[in-house]
Design an enzyme around this catalytic site. Structure first.
Site, mmCIF file in Angstrom:
data_model
loop_
_atom_site.group_PDB
_atom_site.id
_atom_site.type_symbol
_atom_site.label_atom_id
_atom_site.label_comp_id
_atom_site.label_asym_id
_atom_site.label_seq_id
_atom_site.Cartn_x
_atom_site.Cartn_y
_atom_site.Cartn_z
ATOM 1 N N CYS A 55 0.952 3.203 2.979
ATOM 2 C CA CYS A 55 1.883 2.651 4.100
ATOM 3 C C CYS A 55 3.424 3.023 3.848
ATOM 4 O O CYS A 55 4.090 3.252 4.723
ATOM 5 C CB CYS A 55 1.542 1.222 4.243
ATOM 6 N N CYS A 59 0.969 -1.292 -0.031
ATOM 7 C CA CYS A 59 0.097 -0.034 0.025
ATOM 8 C C CYS A 59 0.810 1.393 0.105
ATOM 9 O O CYS A 59 1.843 1.515 0.948
ATOM 10 C CB CYS A 59 -0.888 0.002 1.110
#
Ligand code: FAD
Length: 519
Positions: A45, A42
């Protein structure tokens, strides 16, 4: 391992959670936990990861009270774990107070964009603990005059540091937590509205820090800048203030037997040739010598190490002559493997050159430890390579346009990877190199990269059993060594890298090396 694909590694101060350890670690624990649930693929992230690492480094001293952790929900083995904690988006931060019951799913926390706001959020969350206050967490509420009056009746410490500050300031609580692992000192905040105390100590500046002694006297803590970083540094280094872990080290008579040589006085602001040459001797005789046959990779690492020394090491002629001959011998050695016995024989015979020998003694001066198992060789390795990055910067050949600015760092990495006896150190260093060494584009950056990585290692090792109590692992150079290197940005400590570079160039310049204690 399974965490290899994750965003965090062993060199970060972050506890890496997995399906099989998460519950045991964070539920019913004696410390609070703040956990990042993330997915390694992600993008958010990935962008958040550097901040999480920085926060973990920033509050590393708070660990007995609050741990920072991460779990990779994209790791197939963790899928159900993340679902069980009711995580449905990434990254999700969740707070688990100390002694959380077994069915807790954690309290969601907003992922702020700055270390400072996350740090303050953590303090606010810690303060919400009621009955289940984490035992290692010191009191965070302001102290009153009444409490101060009887403080030393119930606390056997030498110092009580009082941080006077405005109600909205977090500095007092931050410093309290920064000192929680240190003995002989307690830290409390005092609000500017606590008029009795403000006038008792005649306080006029907010923030300011005072030391209060058991006999009722007090003095103002003198710092260059009134902020968390300077308070923490000054308090951690007060005489008699020690990290709690120290009490396990070297108190028994057993250890005293290991002090083999008399202590040599030395100047902490200088570099000693004895340490540098001993590092080279130790490397060639001991570390390289533990391999019966050097493989192709080891041989190539040895060649780079020696070639970099020949180019940039400002050793004494006796050492440099030896290294030059060794270098040409290695260059002309074209087999793919080298038995150490062959090399050893050549070195012993001085490659048949009259009067050629590797200086034999290994002696630590600025790298002496207060016990023989402290410092010594690893200290000399850092010192030698800092010196070499600086020498390359000051060398014309290295600064030519087609030269590789990572030359010294690559030689160091090759040496550490192939020969450095501490294998765990080697793998940590290798992962730091993989992470960021490729960003080094100039010789200046190479000096600063090594300085920064070394500080990273220092921060990880602060309080570890290998830390010599006489040489605490601090962020280097501290303000009493280079004040101009430090600055403040939005209330946070920052480094002035131009000043750090200037400082390192001076500290590691060839004409500042001392030849004391050499035969
Ligand atoms: P050292 O850290 O060895 O530093 C030596 C001297 O350099 C200090 O006394 C100071 O004067 C100066 N200095 C300190 N910081 C800086 C800086 N940022 N820039 C410039 N100069 C500085 N030990 C472990 O337990 N675990 C590890 O993972 C680990 N990894 C290591 C990786 C490498 C590549 C090396 C060389 C060593 C590693 N060590 C590790 C050993 C550890 O870093 C220390 O070298 C050892 O504990 C001795 O500490 P010391 O007090 O002599 O200071």
């Amino acid at each position: 391992g399974p965490s290899a694909a994750g965003l965090y590694g062993p060199t970060d101060q972050i506890v890496i959670l997995q399906a099989d350890n998460v519950r045991a670690l964070i539920l019913n624990a004696s410390s609070a936990w703040l956990v990042e649930f993330y997915a390694s693929w992600c993008g958010h992230c990935q962008r958040f990861a550097p901040l999480w690492k920085e926060l973990a480094m920033d509050i590393r001293e708070w660990k007995p009270a609050i741990n920072l952790a991460a779990i990779n929900c994209a790791d197939i083995t963790n899928r159900f774990t993340c679902a069980n904690f009711e995580v449905d988006g990434y990254p999700t931060l969740k707070f688990f107070p100390a002694y959380s019951p077994p069915d807790s799913v954690g309290e969601p926390v907003k992922a702020a964009k700055r270390v400072q706001s996350l740090r303050q959020t953590i303090i606010t969350l810690l303060e919400k603990h009621g009955e289940s206050w984490p035992p290692a967490c010191p009191p965070l509420e302001p102290i009153s005059q009444a409490e101060l009056g009887s403080f030393f009746e119930t606390n056997s410490v030498e110092y009580l540091a009082l941080v006077f500050e405005k109600n909205s300031s977090f500095i007092g609580r931050e410093v309290t937590l920064d000192l929680l692992q240190f003995e002989n000192i307690a830290v409390r905040r005092v609000q500017d509205t606590e008029e009795a105390l403000v006038s008792q100590l005649a306080v006029t500046d907010f923030p300011s820090c005072y030391l209060y002694y058991p006999n009722g006297t007090h003095t103002r803590l003198s710092v260059q800048i009134e902020n968390r970083w300077f308070y923490t540094y000054a308090l951690q280094n007060l005489p008699g203030v020690v990290r709690g872990g120290y009490k396990n080290v070297g108190i028994s008579g057993v250890d005293n037997a290991t002090i083999s040589e008399a202590w040599q006085e030395f100047d902490r602001s200088r570099i000693y040739m004895a340490d540098l040459e001993s590092s080279v001797s130790y490397a060639l005789r001991v570390e390289v010598g533990t391999h019966r046959v050097l493989t192709r990779k080891q041989l190539s690492a040895l060649k780079s190490y020696v070639s970099v020394l020949v180019k940039y090491f400002p050793g004494r002629p006796i050492m440099m002559n030896f290294l030059q001959v060794l270098n040409s011998w290695l260059k002309s050695y074209t087999e793919s493997e080298l038995p150490y016995s062959t090399l050893e024989k050549e070195m012993e015979n001085g490659f048949n050159v009259p009067n050629l020998a590797l200086p034999p003694t290994i002696k630590w001066v600025a790298c002496q430890g207060s016990r023989t198992h402290f410092r010594g060789y690893p200290c000399s390795v850092w010192t030698l390579f800092h010196l070499l990055t600086v020498q390359a910067l000051q060398n014309e050949k290295a600064s030519s346009r087609d030269a590789d600015p990572q030359e010294v760092l690559k030689a160091m990495l090759g040496y550490i990877k192939n020969f450095f006896g501490c294998r765990e150190c080697a793998s940590h260093f290798e992962s730091m190199a993989t992470e960021s060494m490729s960003s080094v584009r100039s010789l200046e950056q190479s000096v600063l990269w090594l300085w920064q990585r070394h500080n990273h290692v220092n921060s990880r090792l602060a309080g570890a059993p290998s830390e010599d109590p006489k040489f605490p692992k601090i962020q280097f150079p501290p303000p009493d060594v280079c004040l101009a290197c430090h600055s403040e940005l939005n209330g946070e400590h920052t480094w002035k890298t131009d000043k750090v570079l200037q400082f390192l160039k001076e500290r590691f310049s060839a004409d500042r090396i001392l030849n004391d204690y050499l035969e």
